[in-house]
Design a protein around this motif. Structure first.
Motif, PDB file in Angstrom:
ATOM      1  N   ALA A   1     -39.086 -23.610  84.443  1.00 49.20           N
ATOM      2  CA  ALA A   1     -40.359 -24.308  84.265  1.00 49.20           C
ATOM      3  C   ALA A   1     -41.352 -23.445  83.494  1.00 49.20           C
ATOM      4  CB  ALA A   1     -40.942 -24.689  85.628  1.00 49.20           C
ATOM      5  N   LEU A   2     -41.377 -22.139  83.819  1.00 50.46           N
ATOM      6  CA  LEU A   2     -42.283 -21.235  83.114  1.00 50.46           C
ATOM      7  C   LEU A   2     -41.890 -21.101  81.643  1.00 50.46           C
ATOM      8  CD1 LEU A   2     -42.701 -18.424  85.800  1.00 50.46           C
ATOM      9  CD2 LEU A   2     -44.389 -20.148  85.136  1.00 50.46           C
ATOM     10  N   ASP A   3     -40.573 -20.997  81.390  1.00 50.30           N
ATOM     11  CA  ASP A   3     -40.096 -20.903  80.013  1.00 50.30           C
ATOM     12  C   ASP A   3     -40.452 -22.163  79.229  1.00 50.30           C
ATOM     13  OD1 ASP A   3     -39.070 -18.429  80.621  1.00 50.30           O
ATOM     14  OD2 ASP A   3     -36.999 -19.126  80.865  1.00 50.30           O
ATOM     15  N   SER A   4     -40.256 -23.328  79.869  1.00 48.85           N
ATOM     16  CA  SER A   4     -40.586 -24.592  79.215  1.00 48.85           C
ATOM     17  C   SER A   4     -42.076 -24.672  78.916  1.00 48.85           C
ATOM     18  CB  SER A   4     -40.164 -25.775  80.088  1.00 48.85           C
ATOM     19  OG  SER A   4     -38.763 -25.808  80.263  1.00 48.85           O
ATOM     20  N   ARG A   5     -42.899 -24.231  79.883  1.00 50.97           N
ATOM     21  CA  ARG A   5     -44.344 -24.269  79.673  1.00 50.97           C
ATOM     22  C   ARG A   5     -44.754 -23.387  78.505  1.00 50.97           C
ATOM     23  NH1 ARG A   5     -48.288 -27.696  80.315  1.00 50.97           N
ATOM     24  NH2 ARG A   5     -48.936 -26.950  78.277  1.00 50.97           N
ATOM     25  N   ALA A   6     -44.116 -22.228  78.388  1.00 50.61           N
ATOM     26  CA  ALA A   6     -44.437 -21.314  77.289  1.00 50.61           C
ATOM     27  C   ALA A   6     -44.089 -21.930  75.939  1.00 50.61           C
ATOM     28  CB  ALA A   6     -43.705 -19.991  77.476  1.00 50.61           C
ATOM     29  N   ILE A   7     -42.938 -22.584  75.858  1.00 59.97           N
ATOM     30  CA  ILE A   7     -42.513 -23.225  74.603  1.00 59.97           C
ATOM     31  C   ILE A   7     -43.463 -24.366  74.250  1.00 59.97           C
ATOM     32  CG2 ILE A   7     -40.718 -24.666  73.580  1.00 59.97           C
ATOM     33  CD1 ILE A   7     -40.047 -21.734  73.544  1.00 59.97           C
ATOM     34  N   ILE A   8     -43.847 -25.151  75.260  1.00 58.60           N
ATOM     35  CA  ILE A   8     -44.770 -26.267  75.019  1.00 58.60           C
ATOM     36  C   ILE A   8     -46.111 -25.743  74.507  1.00 58.60           C
ATOM     37  CG2 ILE A   8     -46.094 -28.106  76.152  1.00 58.60           C
ATOM     38  CD1 ILE A   8     -43.646 -28.469  78.031  1.00 58.60           C
TER      39      ILE A   8
ATOM     40  N   GLN B   1     -46.617 -23.003  72.858  1.00 59.08           N
ATOM     41  CA  GLN B   1     -46.433 -22.558  71.479  1.00 59.08           C
ATOM     42  C   GLN B   1     -46.439 -23.749  70.523  1.00 59.08           C
ATOM     43  OE1 GLN B   1     -43.110 -19.794  70.897  1.00 59.08           O
ATOM     44  NE2 GLN B   1     -43.293 -19.210  73.058  1.00 59.08           N
ATOM     45  N   ALA B   2     -45.760 -24.832  70.929  1.00 63.76           N
ATOM     46  CA  ALA B   2     -45.718 -26.024  70.075  1.00 63.76           C
ATOM     47  C   ALA B   2     -47.111 -26.620  69.907  1.00 63.76           C
ATOM     48  CB  ALA B   2     -44.766 -27.046  70.682  1.00 63.76           C
ATOM     49  N   ILE B   3     -47.894 -26.642  70.968  1.00 59.32           N
ATOM     50  CA  ILE B   3     -49.279 -27.134  70.879  1.00 59.32           C
ATOM     51  C   ILE B   3     -50.068 -26.289  69.880  1.00 59.32           C
ATOM     52  CG2 ILE B   3     -51.453 -27.329  72.150  1.00 59.32           C
ATOM     53  CD1 ILE B   3     -49.794 -28.135  74.606  1.00 59.32           C
ATOM     54  N   GLY B   4     -49.879 -24.977  69.940  1.00 66.25           N
ATOM     55  CA  GLY B   4     -50.579 -24.097  69.006  1.00 66.25           C
ATOM     56  C   GLY B   4     -50.198 -24.361  67.563  1.00 66.25           C
TER      57      GLY B   4
ATOM     58  N   SER C   1     -40.531 -29.532  71.862  1.00 65.83           N
ATOM     59  CA  SER C   1     -41.336 -28.343  71.605  1.00 65.83           C
ATOM     60  C   SER C   1     -40.483 -27.214  71.034  1.00 65.83           C
ATOM     61  CB  SER C   1     -42.019 -27.884  72.898  1.00 65.83           C
ATOM     62  OG  SER C   1     -42.861 -28.892  73.417  1.00 65.83           O
ATOM     63  N   GLN C   2     -39.299 -27.009  71.616  1.00 67.23           N
ATOM     64  CA  GLN C   2     -38.413 -25.956  71.122  1.00 67.23           C
ATOM     65  C   GLN C   2     -38.017 -26.215  69.676  1.00 67.23           C
ATOM     66  OE1 GLN C   2     -37.062 -23.073  73.110  1.00 67.23           O
ATOM     67  NE2 GLN C   2     -36.984 -22.569  70.919  1.00 67.23           N
ATOM     68  N   ARG C   3     -37.744 -27.476  69.365  1.00 64.69           N
ATOM     69  CA  ARG C   3     -37.371 -27.839  67.996  1.00 64.69           C
ATOM     70  C   ARG C   3     -38.503 -27.518  67.024  1.00 64.69           C
ATOM     71  NH1 ARG C   3     -35.791 -33.834  67.779  1.00 64.69           N
ATOM     72  NH2 ARG C   3     -38.054 -34.124  67.559  1.00 64.69           N
TER      73      ARG C   3
ATOM     74  N   ASP D   1     -38.787 -23.696  66.642  1.00 64.25           N
ATOM     75  CA  ASP D   1     -37.681 -23.178  65.821  1.00 64.25           C
ATOM     76  C   ASP D   1     -37.919 -23.470  64.345  1.00 64.25           C
ATOM     77  OD1 ASP D   1     -36.458 -22.260  68.101  1.00 64.25           O
ATOM     78  OD2 ASP D   1     -35.039 -23.935  68.259  1.00 64.25           O
ATOM     79  N   GLU D   2     -38.405 -24.672  64.037  1.00 64.33           N
ATOM     80  CA  GLU D   2     -38.670 -25.040  62.652  1.00 64.33           C
ATOM     81  C   GLU D   2     -39.799 -24.178  62.070  1.00 64.33           C
ATOM     82  OE1 GLU D   2     -38.522 -26.939  58.974  1.00 64.33           O
ATOM     83  OE2 GLU D   2     -37.095 -26.807  60.628  1.00 64.33           O
ATOM     84  N   ALA D   3     -40.819 -23.915  62.856  1.00 64.98           N
ATOM     85  CA  ALA D   3     -41.916 -23.067  62.399  1.00 64.98           C
ATOM     86  C   ALA D   3     -41.432 -21.650  62.114  1.00 64.98           C
ATOM     87  CB  ALA D   3     -43.034 -23.053  63.437  1.00 64.98           C
ATOM     88  N   VAL D   4     -40.564 -21.142  62.985  1.00 65.30           N
ATOM     89  CA  VAL D   4     -40.012 -19.795  62.785  1.00 65.30           C
ATOM     90  C   VAL D   4     -39.162 -19.761  61.514  1.00 65.30           C
ATOM     91  CG1 VAL D   4     -38.415 -18.075  63.713  1.00 65.30           C
ATOM     92  CG2 VAL D   4     -40.087 -19.173  65.218  1.00 65.30           C
ATOM     93  N   ARG D   5     -38.347 -20.789  61.306  1.00 67.77           N
ATOM     94  CA  ARG D   5     -37.501 -20.849  60.108  1.00 67.77           C
ATOM     95  C   ARG D   5     -38.347 -20.843  58.839  1.00 67.77           C
ATOM     96  NH1 ARG D   5     -35.521 -24.312  56.475  1.00 67.77           N
ATOM     97  NH2 ARG D   5     -36.833 -26.010  57.290  1.00 67.77           N
TER      98      ARG D   5
END
Length: 268
Positions: free
Chosen positions: A206-213, A215-218, A250-252, A255-259
């Motif tokens: 849950a914490l990992d998911s929250r962190a990814i979400i 990041q995606a919001i940012g 969010s992870q997708r 990942d796209e932003a990092v790429r």
């Protein structure tokens, strides 16, 4: 004399002439079983490994056993009982007859009464006419079920079976009862540890998911100028439209932003 429920209308099994050599050998087997249980507690085994080990130690600690198994009360499924471990295939077959087909038998009786339940001739045992007859036709005639008790709560039972008739008398019940107490504590602690590990894993996810979400919001905010609530609403909309979980969307996006960032860095 051991206190247990025995077969109505039939004399309780009588121990054969117990030589000192036999008594000493049985005591060694019991000590080995109890030592094994103590080692399991110290080693913090997982729930499944603990149940398998308890079944094997029980088959050794209780005299005359041809096969043993562990059954547990389903804490999250009403009053159901499930077989969790067995030392022989025929024990698994017996469990299916008892819990899934006829809903009667020595294990269920022991769990209900909180006392050991013994039968020396299952085919003639009027307490479980359907179960007993079926198991006797499988070539198994003796049963000993020992409740696993923690505090004032029965959490399951150790079930021991033998092909010969009338093999579980006072001596076997006494040794089995001495083994069942520590075994119940080991199983209970293993389940608590397993539940704690599961909760920790779920929390970490849950914490990992929250962190990814987050990041995606940012990323959405930096691209669109939206505020936090608007960016989150956009993520939710994508998740619902694509029928994909929010953290996957969010992870997708991350990942796209990092790429893209890597491509820009390589091009500069």
């Amino acid at each position: 004399m051991a206190d247990y429920d025995t077969q109505p209308g039939r004399d309780a099994p009588v121990d054969e002439a117990m030589t000192q050599e036999r008594l000493d050998a049985d005591e060694v087997d019991l000590r080995d079983g109890l030592a094994g249980v103590s080692a399991m507690v110290a080693g913090a085994l997982g729930a499944g490994d603990t149940l398998d080990a308890v079944a094997k130690f029980a088959a050794r600690a209780i005299p005359n056993v041809d096969g043993a198994g562990i059954a547990l009360v389903e804490e999250h499924a009403g009053s159901g009982v499930r077989s969790t471990s067995a030392t022989a295939d025929f024990v698994t077959d017996i469990d299916a007859v008892q819990y899934d087909q006829f809903h009667e038998g020595p294990c269920l009786t022991a769990m209900e009464s909180g006392r050991p339940s013994v039968s020396g001739s299952l085919g003639c045992d009027e307490r479980w006419p359907r179960f007993g007859g079926r198991v006797a036709r499988m070539g198994v005639h003796s049963a000993l079920s020992l409740p696993l008790v923690v505090g004032d709560r029965v959490i399951g039972a150790i079930n021991a079976y033998a092909r010969r008739r009338a093999v579980f008398a006072d001596h076997a019940v006494e040794l089995g009862s001495l083994f069942a107490g520590p075994a119940a504590v080991a199983i209970h602690n293993a389940r608590l540890l397993s539940d704690a590990r599961d909760r920790t894993t779920r929390l970490q996810r849950a914490l990992d998911s929250r962190a990814i979400i987050d990041q995606a919001i940012g990323i959405i905010r930096s691209r669109t100028g939206a505020d936090g609530d608007e960016a989150f609403a956009r993520l939710v909309h994508i998740s619902q439209a694509e029928n994909v979980k929010l953290h996957v969307v969010s992870q997708r996006l991350v990942d796209e932003a990092v790429r893209r960032a890597r491509i820009r860095h390589q091009a500069s």
